[in-house]
Design an enzyme around this catalytic site. Structure first.
Site, PDB file in Angstrom:
ATOM      1  N   ASP A  13     -51.820 -52.393  48.548  1.00 13.11           N
ATOM      2  CA  ASP A  13     -51.252 -52.543  49.892  1.00 13.11           C
ATOM      3  C   ASP A  13     -50.136 -53.579  49.940  1.00 13.11           C
ATOM      4  O   ASP A  13     -49.912 -54.229  50.963  1.00 13.11           O
ATOM      5  CB  ASP A  13     -52.354 -52.894  50.914  1.00 13.11           C
ATOM      6  CG  ASP A  13     -53.491 -51.889  50.874  1.00 13.11           C
ATOM      7  OD1 ASP A  13     -53.201 -50.687  50.760  1.00 13.11           O
ATOM      8  OD2 ASP A  13     -54.653 -52.307  50.951  1.00 13.11           O
ATOM      9  N   ASN A  39     -57.766 -42.633  47.597  1.00 14.28           N
ATOM     10  CA  ASN A  39     -58.322 -43.886  48.131  1.00 14.28           C
ATOM     11  C   ASN A  39     -57.205 -44.853  48.514  1.00 14.28           C
ATOM     12  O   ASN A  39     -57.441 -45.842  49.190  1.00 14.28           O
ATOM     13  CB  ASN A  39     -59.283 -44.542  47.121  1.00 14.28           C
ATOM     14  CG  ASN A  39     -58.684 -44.664  45.731  1.00 14.28           C
ATOM     15  OD1 ASN A  39     -57.593 -44.152  45.469  1.00 14.28           O
ATOM     16  ND2 ASN A  39     -59.391 -45.329  44.844  1.00 14.28           N
ATOM     17  N   HIS A  42     -50.419 -45.058  51.566  1.00 16.70           N
ATOM     18  CA  HIS A  42     -49.096 -45.678  51.645  1.00 16.70           C
ATOM     19  C   HIS A  42     -48.529 -45.436  53.031  1.00 16.70           C
ATOM     20  O   HIS A  42     -48.627 -44.341  53.557  1.00 16.70           O
ATOM     21  CB  HIS A  42     -48.147 -45.056  50.616  1.00 16.70           C
ATOM     22  CG  HIS A  42     -48.567 -45.317  49.207  1.00 16.70           C
ATOM     23  ND1 HIS A  42     -47.771 -45.027  48.136  1.00 16.70           N
ATOM     24  CD2 HIS A  42     -49.688 -45.852  48.704  1.00 16.70           C
ATOM     25  CE1 HIS A  42     -48.393 -45.371  47.025  1.00 16.70           C
ATOM     26  NE2 HIS A  42     -49.572 -45.863  47.341  1.00 16.70           N
ATOM     27  N   GLY A 322     -39.050 -55.977  57.222  1.00 14.25           N
ATOM     28  CA  GLY A 322     -39.603 -55.204  58.333  1.00 14.25           C
ATOM     29  C   GLY A 322     -40.196 -53.937  57.753  1.00 14.25           C
ATOM     30  O   GLY A 322     -39.956 -53.635  56.579  1.00 14.25           O
TER      31      GLY A 322
END
Ligand code: GTP
Ligand code: MG
Length: 337
Positions: A13, A39, A42, A322
């Site tokens: 992540d 699992n 994205h 961002g």
């Protein structure tokens, strides 16, 4: 530049989805291949639209890029087909004949396994159960399912031919270095190796094909499930800092800690990183929000990045400011890449 790998350096992540999507719009790769399994989720925000992906490579945002799922990866047929339909990529996505298939029985088996579900904090998406069936040579593969026939091919030979002709292959790894079955915080790991070398093996490519390995870190660390997390801060503090995140796949809140240079350095070395991408700089320097030029960053943010470079001894090529692909500072050329 035939093969460019994007791989995670913490606990997953880190924002590989965003960085891969950005690279796919910049370098216009002929093909992109995703490794790992369902699992890992994205998130890609492109042209203001948010996409959550569990099977399709994040490079789908570049409409010219051919999309592949690696032979050593795992898919869930329902997740794969619905995502392909939702994204409208059925005419340009292929999976390997020998990609493994996760069934609902695998998912149920993991949910019933209290060691996995409670102690390890597994996502219980059937990946470990399917992997163990594969090791035991019982797992059914994509070639065994009629409904997958329109999508199956020999992905290994197709990507080798693309590379041999000088085309760029962008490789999207999943999860992160410290979740590796071998190199991570065992037993609090995922069920596979998550390094750059491991993703090459999943595809069926040798290390000499690779030119660039971008290791992605977030400006702070998040982790889902159990296991050590150096410097972990309480959830309430993470909420105040706006560092709290919820899992793309599980919806669980992610545990949080500040950036850790020791963990990052080991991931850089083990992956033989050519460069590093740092995402979410805007979450530690709010004035950095959606800046696209290095000189527009506050001096404190530039100093933070330069300190990271000094300690990791590799250039920071890309900085996320961002969630949208547009909110990116790219210094690749400046640092000689
Ligand atoms: P795994 O393969 O599961 O490890 O996922 P991942 O590395 O692709 O990351 P994931 O998309 O699960 O989580 C990253 C989150 O950060 C997503 O919600 C992204 O939209 C967001 N994100 C990525 N880069 C940036 C950034 O530079 N700034 C901000 N504010 N958000 C970002
Ligand atoms: Mg994720």
């Amino acid at each position: 530049m035939p093969v460019h790998i994007v791989v995670g350096g913490f606990f997953g992540d880190e924002g590989k989805g965003k960085i891969t999507a950005y690279f796919s719009t910049k370098y216009r790769p002929e093909a992109s291949i995703r490794t790992g399994a369902t699992n890992a989720g994205h998130t890609v925000v492109h042209n203001g639209v948010k996409w959550k992906l569990r099977a399709v490579p994040s490079s789908f945002v570049n409409k010219e890029t051919k999309l592949y799922i690696a032979r050593g990866a795992l898919i869930h047929i329902g997740v794969f087909l619905s995502e392909v339909e939702k994204l409208g990529v059925s005419n340009r996505i292929k999976i390997d004949y020998a990609t493994g298939v996760i069934t609902d029985e695998h998912i149920e088996k993991e949910k019933r396994d209290s060691y996995l579900a409670k102690k390890i904090g597994s996502t219980c998406t059937g990946v470990g159960a399917a992997t163990s069936d594969r090791v035991l040579r019982r797992l059914l593969l994509a070639r065994d399912y009629k409904e997958l026939e329109p999508y199956t091919t020999d992905t290994q030979i197709e990507v080798i031919e693309i590379i041999e002709k000088g085309g760029l292959l962008l490789v999207e790894a999943t999860q992160g270095y410290w979740l590796s079955l071998y190199h991570g915080t065992y037993p609090y790991t995922t069920s596979r190796d998550t390094t750059a070398s491991a993703v090459l093996s999943e595809i069926g490519l040798g290390p000499r094909s690779v030119d660039r390995i971008t290791v992605v870190f977030k400006a702070y660390i998040t982790r889902v499930g159990g296991g050590p997390l150096p410097g972990e801060i309480p959830i309430e503090e993470a909420e105040k800092l706006e560092w709290i995140e919820y899992g793309t796949v599980t919806g669980r809140p992610r545990r949080v800690a500040p950036f850790n240079r020791e963990l990052a350095l080991r991931a850089v070395k083990a992956n033989t990183a050519t460069d590093v991408a740092i995402t979410k700089l805007d979450k530690i320097f709010p004035e950095a929000r959606c800046k696209t030029r290095w000189i527009d960053l506050p001096a404190s943010a530039r100093k933070w990045i330069e300190d990271v470079e000094d300690e990791l001894k590799v250039p920071v090529s890309v900085i996320g400011t961002g969630d949208d692909t547009i909110c990116t500072i790219d210094r690749s050329e400046e640092v000689g890449l």
